[in-house]
Design an enzyme around this catalytic site. Structure first.
Site, PDB file in Angstrom:
ATOM      1  N   ASP A   1       0.882  -1.165   0.000  1.00  0.00           N
ATOM      2  CA  ASP A   1       0.000   0.000   0.000  1.00  0.00           C
ATOM      3  C   ASP A   1       0.923   1.220   0.000  1.00  0.00           C
ATOM      4  O   ASP A   1       2.096   1.104   0.375  1.00  0.00           O
ATOM      5  CB  ASP A   1      -0.870  -0.026   1.260  1.00  0.00           C
ATOM      6  CG  ASP A   1      -1.661   1.248   1.442  1.00  0.00           C
ATOM      7  OD1 ASP A   1      -2.336   1.662   0.492  1.00  0.00           O
ATOM      8  OD2 ASP A   1      -1.565   1.840   2.537  1.00  0.00           O
TER       9      ASP A   1
ATOM     10  N   ASP B   1      -1.432  -0.730   6.201  1.00  0.00           N
ATOM     11  CA  ASP B   1      -1.633  -0.225   7.565  1.00  0.00           C
ATOM     12  C   ASP B   1      -3.047   0.238   7.847  1.00  0.00           C
ATOM     13  O   ASP B   1      -3.395   0.461   8.998  1.00  0.00           O
ATOM     14  CB  ASP B   1      -0.683   0.949   7.838  1.00  0.00           C
ATOM     15  CG  ASP B   1      -1.111   2.214   7.108  1.00  0.00           C
ATOM     16  OD1 ASP B   1      -1.488   2.107   5.920  1.00  0.00           O
ATOM     17  OD2 ASP B   1      -1.084   3.290   7.720  1.00  0.00           O
TER      18      ASP B   1
END
Length: 626
Positions: A328, A521
């Site tokens: 990500d 996250d």
């Protein structure tokens, strides 16, 4: 050394001393037998009891059964032959117990090392009540309470600093020795040690949900998730142990019968029974059964010390096979914090233009507005600002010190009829107009994490072949980050469902034995973390959903930890494979030698205890993986 280990050591030393003394005793007949049974039972009574219980519970085939049959058989053989030589039987039991003691001590030491490394559980929390501090159990502290952490104390519960400035030691959580400074307004996680000033912290979680509790739970429960190697050893032992028992039985009876019936020569029962007993001692699979789980346990402990929490040995094994890493962007490769990166075509001094922008945006809590206020770096005097008007989707207009100020995007400049200069930089562009005239623009963008480039290089050096980034951000922003970091592929403007689809496609396109890891996250990363072969979450500031869904948690949000985790897993698996090959190889050679009569009981002792000790020593190396 615990009480049980001390007691065992005393038994071993006492039996060894008695055995040496009996070697000089001129005793024969029944008295010799009775005297030799004293050290035998002293050192081996518990093994005989366990073997008896195993037979009674129909769980016969284990190492206690093998040791009992081999040593009792050796004693019976000495009685039958009237040789009076009971030394081998006692020596086999004695050295087996030495090996068991060593294994117990080694496992206990590794557990103590891990406990010390993870010694982060706080014993109490200081709650301020009526101006005094009261020590309470951390479980009793409610969310929203104010706790006080004094120098030298552990932070017991996650929260936000409301008062005080201090330095924290986070090494128990992250493996990072560099202290971290905190002040009022900073988030703080439990398990850190307060080093200097007094801190007041408003709790944001219950103790059971705090970082310290999650870490301890992950480490304590990691051994419940077995790897394929451990499953192999369990299945191997279930088949192997009865197989060698039946083989020993065949070795004891078939050759003598064949000698008598087929060749008409003496059966030599004593010789073949002795070989069968030697075969049983050699066959004991202790080295495999003990060293393989210990290797994984030590590897997980070593990784924990380095700030990498691995939720099970199966994930440790999968991580070692990782060849594709998918990231990500925001919060993983970039800090997720917008910062002013440039001021272009300014008609004023840069500091002056930034001051106008920060004051005009002072009424907004939008991340862009907050980044302008941080860049300004001075206290905002709201009395200087009047007539603030926020234009949705465009920007803001206001009067600062009586001067008309407009701050916003291109649409705002068009709306106000002010000619502007387009910016070719990637990021959010804040165009500024002062008293109706264009005054330049400010570039705001996310910042790449300090170690992100180094992390990419380290992953390639660790053998990762493909590095991919998935993000919901604009294509121009994503392409710039990917270009700066040197990633292989980048996919932008993705929704959470799109990320799952991309990971599915990448999983289908890779070789079957190679594994794919996803690093994220945020809450929106949880589905992808679940779908990947191995999910890695940023633990310090990552969302609870991401941490729960992940298989590996990095405690300090540093992407450089990913390569470290892969290297640790590969070292641990290397040790596991070394032990498997070493233990099985030595066993097979010694079994063959025992079957043909070359190996005696003393070689059997080395094959059993010696191999186990060497394998356990090798396994302990995983605790200190770097």
């Amino acid at each position: 050394m615990n009480k049980k280990q001390k007691k065992m050591l005393i038994r071993i030393l006492a039996a060894a001393a008695m055995l040496i003394a009996l070697g000089f005793a001129p005793v024969t007949g029944p008295a010799r037998f009775l005297l030799y049974m004293v050290p035998y039972l002293t050192v081996g009574y518990d093994i005989l009891i366990k073997a008896f219980k195993g037979i009674r519970n129909r769980q016969v085939f284990d190492e206690c059964f093998l040791m009992a049959v081999a040593t009792v058989g050796a004693v019976a053989l000495a009685l039958y032959e009237q040789s009076g030589d009971y030394t081998e039987a006692i020596a086999v039991m004695l050295f087996y117990q030495i090996g068991e003691w060593f294994q117990s001590y080694a496992v206990g030491k590794s557990r103590r090392n891990i406990s010390e490394l993870m010694d982060i559980r706080p014993d109490y929390a200081n709650v301020e009540q009526d101006g005094t501090l009261e020590r309470v159990d951390p479980d009793e502290v409610e969310i929203g309470s104010v706790i006080v952490v004094q120098p030298g104390e552990k932070v017991p519960i996650d929260g936000t600093v409301t008062e005080g400035v201090s330095t924290l030691n986070t090494s128990a959580l992250t493996g990072e020795s560099l202290p971290r400074d905190v002040k009022a307004g900073d988030a703080i996680i439990s398990g850190c040690i307060n080093m200097t000033g007094v801190l007041k912290i408003r709790t944001e979680k219950e103790f059971g949900e705090s970082t310290v509790s999650r870490i301890l739970d992950l480490v304590e429960n990691a051994s419940s998730r077995k790897s394929k190697s451990e499953d192999f050893i369990s299945k191997f032992a279930r088949v192997y142990t009865p197989a060698v028992c039946y083989a020993a039985l065949a070795l004891a009876f078939l050759p003598p019968v064949v000698r008598m019936l087929a060749f008409g020569v003496p059966a030599q029962w004593g010789t073949w029974i002795y070989r069968a007993l030697t075969f049983l001692v050699i066959s004991c699979p202790c080295a495999l059964v003990i060293s393989i789980p210990l290797s994984f346990f030590a590897g997980i402990g070593g990784a924990s010390r380095e700030g990498v929490l691995i939720k099970g040995s199966n994930y440790l094994e999968t991580l070692s096979q990782t060849r594709t890493v998918v990231f990500d962007k925001t919060g993983t490769l970039t800090q997720g914090v917008f910062e002013v990166n440039g001021i272009h075509h300014s008609e004023l001094e840069n500091e002056r233009l930034l001051e106008y922008a920060a004051l005009a945006e002072s009424a907004s809590s939008h991340p862009i507005s907050l980044s302008l206020q941080r860049a300004y770096g001075k206290e905002i005097d709201r009395s200087r600002v009047t007539e603030i008007q926020e234009l949705s989707g465009n920007g803001v207009t206001a009067r600062v010190d009586g001067v008309s100020v407009a701050a916003g995007n291109e649409k705002l400049m068009d709306r106000l009829g002010i000619p502007f200069i387009r910016c070719h930089s990637v990021g959010t562009i804040i165009h500024m107009a002062i008293d109706g005239k264009y005054a330049g623009h400010i570039v705001i963008s996310d910042v790449i994490k300090p170690h992100a480039k180094e992390a990419i290089r380290a992953l390639r050096a660790a053998g990762v072949r493909k590095l991919v980034m998935l993000t919901g951000d604009r294509k121009s922003v994503a392409d710039q980050v990917a270009s700066q970091l040197g990633l292989d592929e980048v996919y932008s403007e993705l929704l959470p469902a799109d990320k799952v689809e991309k990971v599915e496609a990448l999983l289908q396109g890779k070789p079957e034995k190679e594994k794919l890891a996803f690093v994220g996250d945020g809450i929106n990363d949880a589905p992808v973390l679940r779908r990947a072969d191995i999910g890695i979450a940023m633990g310090a500031m990552g969302s609870d959903a991401a941490i729960e869904a992940a298989d590996v948690v990095l405690m300090d949000d540093d992407p450089l930890q990913i390569a470290k985790a892969i290297r640790i897993s590969r070292k641990c698996l290397g040790i596991v494979y070394q032990n498997i090959v070493f233990a099985i190889g030595i066993k097979l050679i010694c079994l063959l030698l025992g079957a043909v009569g070359i190996a005696n009981m003393w070689l059997a002792i080395f094959a059993d205890v010696g191999v186990m000790i060497l394998a356990v020593l090798n396994a302990i190396r995983a605790l200190f993986a770097k």
